[in-house]
Design an enzyme around this catalytic site. Sequence first.
Site, PDB file in Angstrom:
ATOM      1  CE  LYS A 195      -2.404  -1.032   3.780  1.00 27.29           C
ATOM      2  NZ  LYS A 195      -1.812  -2.331   4.168  1.00 27.29           N
ATOM      3  NE  ARG A 214      -4.601  -1.765  10.014  1.00 22.12           N
ATOM      4  CZ  ARG A 214      -3.553  -1.162   9.461  1.00 22.12           C
ATOM      5  NH1 ARG A 214      -3.614   0.079   9.075  1.00 22.12           N
ATOM      6  NH2 ARG A 214      -2.428  -1.831   9.293  1.00 22.12           N
ATOM      7  NE  ARG A 219       7.277  -2.939   5.950  1.00 21.86           N
ATOM      8  CZ  ARG A 219       5.977  -2.641   5.931  1.00 21.86           C
ATOM      9  NH1 ARG A 219       5.396  -2.304   4.799  1.00 21.86           N
ATOM     10  NH2 ARG A 219       5.239  -2.711   7.018  1.00 21.86           N
ATOM     11  NE  ARG A 253       5.895  -0.644  10.497  1.00 16.27           N
ATOM     12  CZ  ARG A 253       4.770  -0.674   9.801  1.00 16.27           C
ATOM     13  NH1 ARG A 253       4.690  -0.041   8.632  1.00 16.27           N
ATOM     14  NH2 ARG A 253       3.720  -1.326  10.245  1.00 16.27           N
ATOM     15  NE  ARG A 312       1.868  -5.338  11.269  1.00 20.55           N
ATOM     16  CZ  ARG A 312       2.983  -5.101  10.553  1.00 20.55           C
ATOM     17  NH1 ARG A 312       4.127  -5.712  10.845  1.00 20.55           N
ATOM     18  NH2 ARG A 312       2.948  -4.250   9.557  1.00 20.55           N
TER      19      ARG A 312
HETATM   20  P1  AMP Z   1       0.465   0.222   9.119  1.00 23.16           P
HETATM   21  O1  AMP Z   1       1.610   1.151   8.977  1.00 23.16           O
HETATM   22  O2  AMP Z   1      -0.731   0.629   8.300  1.00 23.16           O
HETATM   23  O3  AMP Z   1       0.850  -1.222   8.903  1.00 23.16           O
HETATM   24  O4  AMP Z   1      -0.023   0.328  10.645  1.00 23.16           O
HETATM   25  C1  AMP Z   1       0.820  -0.043  11.704  1.00 23.16           C
HETATM   26  C2  AMP Z   1      -0.006  -0.288  12.952  1.00 23.16           C
HETATM   27  O5  AMP Z   1      -0.681   0.935  13.329  1.00 23.16           O
HETATM   28  C3  AMP Z   1      -1.116  -1.314  12.824  1.00 23.16           C
HETATM   29  O6  AMP Z   1      -0.648  -2.648  13.023  1.00 23.16           O
HETATM   30  C4  AMP Z   1      -2.081  -0.871  13.919  1.00 23.16           C
HETATM   31  O7  AMP Z   1      -1.595  -1.262  15.195  1.00 23.16           O
HETATM   32  C5  AMP Z   1      -1.975   0.650  13.853  1.00 23.16           C
HETATM   33  N1  AMP Z   1      -2.980   1.207  12.915  1.00 23.16           N
HETATM   34  C6  AMP Z   1      -2.741   1.828  11.723  1.00 23.16           C
HETATM   35  N2  AMP Z   1      -3.911   2.204  11.165  1.00 23.16           N
HETATM   36  C7  AMP Z   1      -4.899   1.814  11.994  1.00 23.16           C
HETATM   37  C8  AMP Z   1      -6.312   1.891  11.964  1.00 23.16           C
HETATM   38  N3  AMP Z   1      -6.965   2.431  10.921  1.00 23.16           N
HETATM   39  N4  AMP Z   1      -7.007   1.380  13.011  1.00 23.16           N
HETATM   40  C9  AMP Z   1      -6.379   0.831  14.069  1.00 23.16           C
HETATM   41  N5  AMP Z   1      -5.052   0.698  14.155  1.00 23.16           N
HETATM   42  C10 AMP Z   1      -4.304   1.181  13.136  1.00 23.16           C
END
Ligand code: AMP
Length: 207
Positions: A29, A104, A143, A149, A161
């Site tokens: 993404k 999400r 990654r 991260r 996840r």
């Molecule tokens: P990402 O960078 O999109 O993979 O997000 C990293 C982490 O941030 C996720 O595993 C969640 O813990 C949190 N997170 C990001 N976006 C959301 C969302 N829309 N709702 C809840 N948690 C989120």
Amino acid sequence: MNKTIYLFTKQVKKYMITLILFGPPGSGKGTQAINLVKKYGLLHISTGDLFRYEMKNDTPLGLEAKNYIKKGELVPDSVTIGMLKNKMDANQDVKGYILDGFPRTVPQAEALDELLASQGNEVTALVALDVADEILIERLQGRAATSGRADDADVDIIKNRIEVYKTQTSPVADFYAQTNKTSYVDGVGSIEEISNRLFDAIDAHID
Ligand code: AMP
């Protein structure tokens, strides 16, 4: 609707495009968002990036989010929706949004629909990147070295996840499918190939 009235309504309303870039963690993404921004000139909002910014600055929001993110769990809806609203409110003068990592959960999708409706707008399309679990795990572990991260470095957290995506997040694609806004795109191939598939899918939703 009568075409003249429709065009007139579009001119009076500030018509915005809102694209939801969807898919499991590691589906590409973030990478694809860069090419979508170039093509459509929209503001990229990644809730994951917003949380990481808050965590880096040790803000109260960042400290709260960290408890969930480190385990690969979702941050509670109320916190996430509030953060997204603030970001959109601070950036109203844009052509539209590319949402990456939001919504999400179905309640987040409902909150987004309400927010856009209050501005006379709606979600344009949800485009979902399809990638098999084994490839996701491989990509995320690869990654970890460059992303730095913690949630990419541990295979159990990665698996959690992916599980959270399947149980809590994938229903969002079904939610928007009810109004014919969801399209699935093969997320395996070169960056350019995948971008072109996304462009085709998105263009089919833009009149
Ligand atoms: P990402 O960078 O999109 O993979 O997000 C990293 C982490 O941030 C996720 O595993 C969640 O813990 C949190 N997170 C990001 N976006 C959301 C969302 N829309 N709702 C809840 N948690 C989120």
